[in-house]
Design a protein around this motif. Sequence first.
Motif, PDB file in Angstrom:
ATOM      1  N   ILE A 108       0.828  -1.098  -0.072  1.00 43.96           N
ATOM      2  CA  ILE A 108      -0.054  -0.023  -0.087  1.00 43.96           C
ATOM      3  C   ILE A 108       1.028   1.071   0.155  1.00 43.96           C
ATOM      4  O   ILE A 108       2.027   1.365   0.514  1.00 43.96           O
ATOM      5  N   TYR A 109       0.229   2.465  -0.663  1.00 47.60           N
ATOM      6  CA  TYR A 109       1.365   3.748  -0.783  1.00 47.60           C
ATOM      7  C   TYR A 109       0.458   4.829  -0.583  1.00 47.60           C
ATOM      8  O   TYR A 109      -0.914   4.748  -0.416  1.00 47.60           O
ATOM      9  N   ARG A 110       0.836   5.836  -0.173  1.00 42.42           N
ATOM     10  CA  ARG A 110       0.580   7.274   0.009  1.00 42.42           C
ATOM     11  C   ARG A 110      -0.131   7.752  -1.404  1.00 42.42           C
ATOM     12  O   ARG A 110       0.953   8.009  -2.253  1.00 42.42           O
ATOM     13  N   ARG A 111      -1.251   8.208  -1.476  1.00 44.72           N
ATOM     14  CA  ARG A 111      -1.587   8.838  -2.602  1.00 44.72           C
ATOM     15  C   ARG A 111      -0.718  10.276  -2.828  1.00 44.72           C
ATOM     16  O   ARG A 111      -0.571  10.899  -1.946  1.00 44.72           O
ATOM     17  N   GLY A 112      -0.480  10.284  -4.038  1.00 44.53           N
ATOM     18  CA  GLY A 112       0.618  11.555  -4.341  1.00 44.53           C
ATOM     19  C   GLY A 112       1.624  10.868  -4.966  1.00 44.53           C
ATOM     20  O   GLY A 112       2.469  11.628  -5.519  1.00 44.53           O
ATOM     21  N   LEU A 113       2.297   9.763  -4.415  1.00 40.99           N
ATOM     22  CA  LEU A 113       3.437   9.290  -5.142  1.00 40.99           C
ATOM     23  C   LEU A 113       3.335   8.417  -6.083  1.00 40.99           C
ATOM     24  O   LEU A 113       2.178   8.381  -6.658  1.00 40.99           O
ATOM     25  N   ASN A 114       4.186   8.583  -7.075  1.00 44.85           N
ATOM     26  CA  ASN A 114       4.100   7.482  -8.221  1.00 44.85           C
ATOM     27  C   ASN A 114       3.667   6.183  -7.860  1.00 44.85           C
ATOM     28  O   ASN A 114       4.326   5.546  -7.011  1.00 44.85           O
ATOM     29  N   GLY A 143       2.198  10.441   6.025  1.00 50.22           N
ATOM     30  CA  GLY A 143       3.590  10.761   5.355  1.00 50.22           C
ATOM     31  C   GLY A 143       4.823  10.228   6.144  1.00 50.22           C
ATOM     32  O   GLY A 143       5.811  10.441   5.591  1.00 50.22           O
ATOM     33  N   ARG A 144       4.381   9.628   7.206  1.00 56.72           N
ATOM     34  CA  ARG A 144       5.569   9.190   8.025  1.00 56.72           C
ATOM     35  C   ARG A 144       6.315   7.834   7.585  1.00 56.72           C
ATOM     36  O   ARG A 144       7.443   7.700   7.754  1.00 56.72           O
ATOM     37  N   LEU A 145       5.660   7.262   6.461  1.00 54.67           N
ATOM     38  CA  LEU A 145       6.099   6.025   5.867  1.00 54.67           C
ATOM     39  C   LEU A 145       5.398   6.432   4.399  1.00 54.67           C
ATOM     40  O   LEU A 145       4.352   7.020   4.261  1.00 54.67           O
ATOM     41  N   ASP A 146       6.568   5.829   3.406  1.00 54.53           N
ATOM     42  CA  ASP A 146       5.952   6.147   2.047  1.00 54.53           C
ATOM     43  C   ASP A 146       5.138   4.820   1.396  1.00 54.53           C
ATOM     44  O   ASP A 146       3.850   5.050   0.661  1.00 54.53           O
ATOM     45  N   ALA A 147       5.048   3.770   2.139  1.00 52.31           N
ATOM     46  CA  ALA A 147       4.639   2.445   1.806  1.00 52.31           C
ATOM     47  C   ALA A 147       4.614   1.501   2.964  1.00 52.31           C
ATOM     48  O   ALA A 147       5.435   1.926   3.772  1.00 52.31           O
ATOM     49  N   ALA A 148       3.741   0.440   2.888  1.00 48.52           N
ATOM     50  CA  ALA A 148       3.754  -0.625   3.868  1.00 48.52           C
ATOM     51  C   ALA A 148       3.417  -1.831   2.919  1.00 48.52           C
ATOM     52  O   ALA A 148       2.763  -1.616   2.066  1.00 48.52           O
ATOM     53  N   VAL A 149       3.936  -2.886   3.744  1.00 51.99           N
ATOM     54  CA  VAL A 149       3.480  -4.126   3.294  1.00 51.99           C
ATOM     55  C   VAL A 149       2.538  -4.897   4.451  1.00 51.99           C
ATOM     56  O   VAL A 149       2.659  -5.007   5.547  1.00 51.99           O
ATOM     57  N   ILE A 150       1.011  -5.032   3.954  1.00 50.65           N
ATOM     58  CA  ILE A 150       0.388  -5.655   4.961  1.00 50.65           C
ATOM     59  C   ILE A 150      -0.587  -6.798   4.008  1.00 50.65           C
ATOM     60  O   ILE A 150      -0.423  -7.077   2.908  1.00 50.65           O
ATOM     61  N   TYR A 151      -1.516  -7.583   4.834  1.00 54.16           N
ATOM     62  CA  TYR A 151      -2.491  -8.455   4.085  1.00 54.16           C
ATOM     63  C   TYR A 151      -3.593  -7.604   3.589  1.00 54.16           C
ATOM     64  O   TYR A 151      -4.083  -6.680   3.916  1.00 54.16           O
ATOM     65  N   ALA A 152      -3.923  -8.347   2.422  1.00 49.44           N
ATOM     66  CA  ALA A 152      -5.289  -7.819   1.537  1.00 49.44           C
ATOM     67  C   ALA A 152      -6.328  -7.560   2.407  1.00 49.44           C
ATOM     68  O   ALA A 152      -7.021  -6.737   2.403  1.00 49.44           O
ATOM     69  N   HIS A 153      -6.789  -8.512   3.166  1.00 54.52           N
ATOM     70  CA  HIS A 153      -7.863  -8.725   3.958  1.00 54.52           C
ATOM     71  C   HIS A 153      -7.966  -7.349   4.906  1.00 54.52           C
ATOM     72  O   HIS A 153      -9.099  -6.995   5.476  1.00 54.52           O
ATOM     73  N   ALA A 154      -6.616  -7.348   5.522  1.00 55.59           N
ATOM     74  CA  ALA A 154      -6.640  -6.194   6.486  1.00 55.59           C
ATOM     75  C   ALA A 154      -6.972  -4.687   6.001  1.00 55.59           C
ATOM     76  O   ALA A 154      -7.490  -3.758   6.598  1.00 55.59           O
ATOM     77  N   PHE A 155      -6.293  -4.506   4.658  1.00 51.23           N
ATOM     78  CA  PHE A 155      -6.529  -3.493   4.108  1.00 51.23           C
ATOM     79  C   PHE A 155      -7.860  -3.065   3.688  1.00 51.23           C
ATOM     80  O   PHE A 155      -8.533  -2.194   3.761  1.00 51.23           O
TER      81      PHE A 155
END
Length: 491
Positions: free
Chosen positions: A138-144, A199-211
């Motif tokens: 997952i990533y922050r909107r605004g990043l490529n 904005g403290r992280l650019d992205a993270a790796v989590i599970y699809a069902h959690a997101f």
Amino acid sequence: MPKGFYHRRWLLVLLVGMGSLATPERNLLPRLDWLPGQSSALSAVHTRDFLQLYTRNTPTTYYEGRQGPTGFEYELVRRFADELGVSLAVDRSHHIEGVLDAVRSGEADLGAAGLVLDPLTPGIRYSRPIMSLQPIVIYRRGLNPPTSVEDLVGLKIGALANSGSVLALRNARRDHPELGWRETHELENTDLIAMVASGRLDAAVIYAHAFKLSRIFFPGVENGFELGQPLTLAWAFPASGDLSLLERANRFIDRMHANGELERLEISYFGHDDYLEYVGARRFISQTRKHLDQWTDEFLAAARKTGFDWKLLAAISYQESHWNPEATSPTGVRGMMMLTRTTAARMNVDDRIDPAQSIDGGARYLQELVERLPDDIPSPDRLWMALAAYNIGMGHLADARLLADRQGLDPDRWEDVRKMLPRLQESRWYHELPHGFARGKGAVYYVRNIRRYHEILSYVTRSQRQFAPLVNSRAASLSPSFNIVTPDAAP
């Protein structure tokens, strides 16, 4: 020696000698390791009369809801404890490694905490697979938008220590040694999402069902791509000792898979695969925050009178009118629940644009439809069919049920009737039916949308305690200790 012990042991020996334990009925017979006086994990649970669970306090595992403890894994373990005939003791104040340590040491009978089946985990035996876990970026909107592992290089990425997300990152790093990330055992998935949003992280790796469960609370966070192959959720048991409790849990999990209960439980907590398109879900949440509070009392009053969940009535009203008291269709239906003149008169509704009257009348009309359906139709199929009838009328629903019966399907199952409803728009079918043409496909979408709106409202109300602090201010105050895995560190 307890009374009856020798008799039971003699019976088992006799049955073994006759070969009875090789039959499918063996699960109905008591095992030797269940008997009083035997030393086994299962008999220890029966002796103390409770099952000790170690878990984590997260929206996908265990949390305190309005009516007490809830959560997907908690509910599954509770059913297992019920099957054993014992109570359930829960210790929820742990991260993943803390749960595994408790299982290894024997403090916990089992761990159910979003754990990935990994046979190489020292001191742990895992149960049969429970469900699939797909790590995603997952990533922050605004990043490529990242679409591959190469796009992650140089980004500030977060993950939960000892999780399947870290396992997926390590696997990805075999082909991309320049990949680095930050991992911590002090946070949970919702914290990571909040840190991405802030904005403290650019992205993270989590599970699809959690997101999937939490994304409607974080409109500034987007789904990037799946990272690696799906992993497997399982329960953890101590590697020391016998297999009696593990084997009993495996039989329970197998049965839950076979009878469809596990799939139904998964759907009830994480929603359907064809979940409302994300933008539509966000729009619905936005409308909920702006308008629902002013009508909640009316929905609650109608719910008390009819027995329906107030959130279901709110979902129907949103589908009908978007909670607009003065809504009017070209065909003349009006109000919050879009009642026809005929229905309003039958429900004693004098003013269709009066919100309280409309909601009350619509709820009583739905109750009438439920009661008019044949007694053989079970719940929740009964409710879905009543909703379809609310949309296209009881006569057209009866036609769809008739078609289902003619096609060798079950007219009392919504899934079978749902398949027939679109045929009410096809001349080769509706010409042969008592009530003729109807927009049956629209009725399918109608019921689907209401179910999804209801799911979203349920997520909001039961998860508010989990997410609201994160959405409002918690992300800014989080100061976790991250272990930074640099590109040149050993994977």
